[in-house]
Design a protein around this motif. Structure first.
Motif, PDB file in Angstrom:
ATOM      1  N   VAL A  13       0.844  -1.203   0.000  1.00 48.03           N
ATOM      2  CA  VAL A  13       0.000   0.000   0.000  1.00 48.03           C
ATOM      3  C   VAL A  13       0.877   1.251   0.000  1.00 48.03           C
ATOM      4  O   VAL A  13       0.609   2.223  -0.724  1.00 48.03           O
ATOM      5  N   ARG A  16       2.349   1.778  -3.445  1.00 44.55           N
ATOM      6  CA  ARG A  16       1.318   2.213  -4.383  1.00 44.55           C
ATOM      7  C   ARG A  16       1.019   3.692  -4.198  1.00 44.55           C
ATOM      8  O   ARG A  16       0.964   4.459  -5.164  1.00 44.55           O
ATOM      9  N   ASP A  17       0.852   4.115  -2.930  1.00 41.14           N
ATOM     10  CA  ASP A  17       0.512   5.512  -2.677  1.00 41.14           C
ATOM     11  C   ASP A  17       1.657   6.440  -3.052  1.00 41.14           C
ATOM     12  O   ASP A  17       1.429   7.532  -3.594  1.00 41.14           O
ATOM     13  N   LEU A  20       1.666   6.714  -6.834  1.00 37.63           N
ATOM     14  CA  LEU A  20       0.579   7.597  -7.272  1.00 37.63           C
ATOM     15  C   LEU A  20       0.934   9.051  -7.011  1.00 37.63           C
ATOM     16  O   LEU A  20       0.692   9.924  -7.847  1.00 37.63           O
ATOM     17  N   ALA A  21       1.512   9.310  -5.827  1.00 35.45           N
ATOM     18  CA  ALA A  21       1.874  10.687  -5.476  1.00 35.45           C
ATOM     19  C   ALA A  21       2.940  11.207  -6.436  1.00 35.45           C
ATOM     20  O   ALA A  21       2.893  12.348  -6.899  1.00 35.45           O
ATOM     21  N   LEU A  76      -6.295  12.665   0.756  1.00 33.37           N
ATOM     22  CA  LEU A  76      -5.745  11.443   1.353  1.00 33.37           C
ATOM     23  C   LEU A  76      -6.540  10.209   0.941  1.00 33.37           C
ATOM     24  O   LEU A  76      -5.976   9.200   0.521  1.00 33.37           O
ATOM     25  N   ASP A  80      -9.011   7.600  -4.030  1.00 35.37           N
ATOM     26  CA  ASP A  80      -9.286   6.173  -3.869  1.00 35.37           C
ATOM     27  C   ASP A  80     -10.774   5.928  -3.710  1.00 35.37           C
ATOM     28  O   ASP A  80     -11.297   4.906  -4.155  1.00 35.37           O
ATOM     29  N   LYS A 103      -1.192   4.451   4.419  1.00 40.40           N
ATOM     30  CA  LYS A 103      -1.575   5.638   3.640  1.00 40.40           C
ATOM     31  C   LYS A 103      -1.164   6.921   4.366  1.00 40.40           C
ATOM     32  O   LYS A 103      -0.722   7.883   3.736  1.00 40.40           O
ATOM     33  N   SER A 106       2.521   7.426   3.969  1.00 42.03           N
ATOM     34  CA  SER A 106       2.867   7.964   2.652  1.00 42.03           C
ATOM     35  C   SER A 106       2.482   9.437   2.560  1.00 42.03           C
ATOM     36  O   SER A 106       3.211  10.248   1.973  1.00 42.03           O
ATOM     37  N   HIS A 107       1.352   9.805   3.191  1.00 42.02           N
ATOM     38  CA  HIS A 107       0.959  11.218   3.205  1.00 42.02           C
ATOM     39  C   HIS A 107       2.003  12.057   3.913  1.00 42.02           C
ATOM     40  O   HIS A 107       2.383  13.134   3.461  1.00 42.02           O
TER      41      HIS A 107
END
Lengths: 228, 247
Positions: A13, A16-17, A20-21, A76, A80, A103, A106-107
């Protein structure tokens, strides 16, 4: 069928995040630009005097970091949620709070850490002493994860709503006050050459508390937001 | 004892029983509030330092009590609603938020009015004042979330989570602002110690506090009953009730 291990899910996860970011770089840069602009408004709007900036500098940087985090929070879970992958994440057999924690991490990596890296530059612009800047960075290192963690609860509660942005601020800003007080209190104590260990310990305690509780609260909030 | 708890799960049962209690509660709170106010404003001795301006504590202290009790009640009923999925608890969360916000606002307002002659300023960034202000913001957050989510069950659950998170935060906020800056005097009443003021002063205050609690319960019941009727409007007993009253 063998299920993947918890750490494997967490890392998947997270990757992936982050990917994407990275593919939406402008979204990453915007909060940082916002951060710098907000800080630079204070010398223009209030006073460019060195004495004022030295006194208010740490607080201004903290408030700006808080607002910049707040701005980025809405995204955030939003994308999704819109493409439906959030529902798939909720349906996985692994505990949801772990996925939420990934998540949030990653944020923090894509918003908190850049703010942390930018803060010494802004500190210099606010005429802060070198020692004060070091303490400011330390408080931001402890504080920005808390901002992301608490903010995730607000983002999770409002993810299904159309007017999420303003509502998040209303829900989350009151909860940000303790970390703001301790963050700026630490820097002020350091400026007055007082010991800061106690403040740092308190911020660490808040970080530990929010690290353990807020993913659970955010996971519960996500389930509620997606239940209808 | 548990049958009482299980019966609480039925909105109809609560509607009926609260209907029986309501007149008594309303009368009791009216008597206590009137008696307490007259006693406090006309008969209690004036303070030797502050003169008559201290009398505002008879409005201020009970309001501040209620502001905090109401949040705790809201968080507890939120937890009950999340754990046992009890409809009444959801109703209470929704009904309590605006009442709590009003009491918080009243406490802040009376505090400001008292602060002007005594401290010489309407507002000061003191620990108590600031944490009450934050409490007000938390109530506003719950109310905003309630009105933003259309589905009643989802709204109740979401605001229950927010109330619980706020509950965890309240001690942290309290201590953070307390260490940060302070001027407000310590608590007027504590359960464990004898009050520092003479009995002629604190007995009317106690009457006012109990009166405020009765008043709060009355208003809470009124709002909750209203909310129940709205939520249960498709059930037979509400239809019967409404058609009976209309006839």
């Amino acid at each position: 069928m063998n299920t993947p291990s918890l750490s494997h899910v967490f890392i998947t996860v997270l990757k992936r995040d982050l990917t994407l970011a990275y593919r939406r770089r402008q979204d990453l840069v915007n909060p940082m630009i916002f951060f710098v602009i907000v800080v630079s408004l204070f010398p223009l709007g209030v006073s460019p005097e060195k004495s004022f900036l030295q006194e208010a500098g740490a607080g201004v940087v903290w408030v700006a970091a808080l607002l910049a985090t707040l701005l980025s929070l809405d995204s955030l879970f939003r994308s999704d949620y819109e493409d439906g992958s959030l529902e798939q994440l909720i349906l996985t057999p692994q505990p949801l709070f772990l996925i939420v924690l990934a998540k949030i991490l990653s944020h923090w990596l894509v918003t908190g850490v850049p703010l942390l890296i930018l803060s010494p530059v802004l500190g210099v612009m606010m005429h802060l002493e070198f020692e004060t800047i070091k303490v400011l960075m330390l408080t931001l290192l402890l504080g920005t994860p808390v901002l992301s963690l608490i903010g995730a609860i607000g983002a999770a509660l409002t993810v299904g709503l159309k007017s999420g942005g303003v509502l998040i601020s209303l829900l989350i800003l009151p909860l940000y006050i303790p970390i703001l007080i301790f963050g700026t209190g630490t820097v002020q104590a350091a400026t007055n050459l007082l010991p800061i260990d106690g403040y740092i310990a308190l911020m660490g305690a808040i970080l530990a508390l929010s690290l353990t509780l807020s993913p659970i609260a955010a996971a519960a909030a996500l389930r509620i937001s997606l239940s209808n | 004892m548990w049958t009482f708890f299980h019966k609480l799960g039925s909105p109809k049962w609560f509607y009926e029983i609260s209907g029986k209690w309501l007149p008594w509660l309303a009368v009791l709170s009216a008597i206590l509030l009137v008696a307490g106010s007259v006693w406090a404003l006309a008969f209690a001795p004036a303070d030797y330092q502050q003169g008559n301006s201290f009398r505002i504590i008879y409005i201020h202290v009970p309001a501040a009590f209620l502001a905090q009790s109401c949040f705790i009640m809201m968080a507890i009923s939120g937890a009950i609603g999340l754990i046992w999925k009890m409809k009444i608890a959801d109703v209470f969360v929704k009904a309590a938020a605006p009442i709590g916000a009003s009491f918080t606002f009243l406490a802040l307002l009376t505090g400001a009015i008292w602060g002007k002659p005594t401290w010489g300023t309407w507002w000061i960034w003191d620990a108590r004042l600031t944490s009450m202000l934050i409490l007000l913001f938390l109530y506003f957050g719950v109310m905003a979330l309630q009105s933003a989510i259309e589905d009643a069950t989802t709204a109740a659950k979401a605001s229950a989570i927010l109330a619980l998170v706020g509950m965890v935060n309240i001690p942290i906020i309290k201590y953070s602002v307390e260490w940060w800056n302070t001027l407000h005097q310590p608590a007027t009443f504590t359960l464990t110690e004898k009050p520092a003021m003479p009995a002629e002063m604190w007995v009317p205050l106690l009457v006012m506090v109990i009166g405020y609690y009765c008043f709060f319960t009355t208003v809470l019941f009124l709002r909750a009953r209203n909310e129940i009727l709205e939520r249960e409007r498709r059930t037979n007993w509400v239809k019967k009730l409404v058609s009976k009253e209309a006839a």
